[in-house]
Design a protein around this motif. Structure first.
Motif: not given
Length: 260
Positions: A4-32
């Protein structure tokens, strides 16, 4: 591997919702299953080239001609130059995206499938750098439908994604808010038009950016208009945001005409 090309550091707050949402999906599906990597703009060219070697999908969220789009295209150009003698085209995951990059828009090439999430309403600029174009609203389709790329309509508000929140907190059959508004408190978001709904009931408004002078003036203006808005001036964690959506009867979309 999803890059993901990003201009804002991903976190678990709304500030970076687009980037953070993928981290939630990664956590749900598993990194493998899904390994999400971020390339922060601006970046070092050698870092970008290394990540493209590993990635299977490169996701660029940008308007045409914006600095994220420009930096991504510069990196793609360098990557193609590096691999121009490549005879065995890479066989990355492309189901539902571009099969073997045998795309009439770009032909075959090495590396990951390149996806632009068109974030804005600008006309296409040098679209050949991408394999897939996704856009936010039906209104925008006429600007790209003549292009030979694979195209996907990929924006919407679907409360089903909050099913786990419903299971945990209940379905909120009694919704205390008539509407919810999320975004930067700014004139370009047309927040000032919330006064049109002052007689409809309470609205919750969540600020996704800093409290600028414009934001302060907008809040004062709406208060002077006796608008029943509950202002939340700090970003909220995603779980709370989901609850607030479920507690609202409608979502206020900051577009004047069908996504124009």
């Amino acid at each position: 591997v999803l890059l993901i090309f990003s201009y804002d550091a991903p976190d678990f707050n709304w500030k970076s919702a687009f980037g953070s949402s993928w981290k939630f999906i990664e956590h749900y599906l598993g990194k493998e299953c899904l390994d999400v990597r971020y390339l922060m703009v601006p970046f070092k060219m050698e870092d970008g080239l290394d990540l493209l070697d590993w990635a299977e999908i490169a996701l660029v969220k940008s308007n045409w001609g914006w600095f994220v789009d420009a930096d991504a295209k510069n990196l793609f150009t360098a990557f193609d130059e590096k691999n121009k003698k490549c005879e065995n085209f890479c066989c990355h995951f492309r189901k539902g995206l571009v099969s073997n990059h045998d795309n009439s828009a770009v032909g075959k090439r090495c590396g990951p499938s390149r996806v632009l999430i068109v974030s804005g309403v600008s006309d296409p600029q040098l679209p050949g750098f991408y394999d897939v174009l996704t856009y936010e609203v039906k209104w925008y389709e006429h600007k790209i439908k003549h292009l030979p790329h694979k195209q996907l309509l990929s924006f919407g508000l679907d409360l089903d994604v909050f099913q786990t929140i419903k299971n945990k907190f209940g379905d909120f059959k009694t919704r205390p808010f008539k509407g919810i508004w999320v975004g930067s408190f700014g004139l370009y978001k047309r927040m000032q038009y919330l006064y049109n709904f002052k007689d409809d009931g309470p609205i919750v408004a969540i600020n996704s950016a800093g409290n600028s002078e414009t934001a302060q003036n907008l809040m004062k203006y709406l208060q002077c208009q006796n608008t029943n808005v509950n202002f939340k001036t700090e970003p909220v964690v995603y779980e709370i945001l989901a609850q607030l959506y479920l507690m609202s009867e409608a979502a206020y979309v900051t577009m004047p005409i069908d996504g124009g």
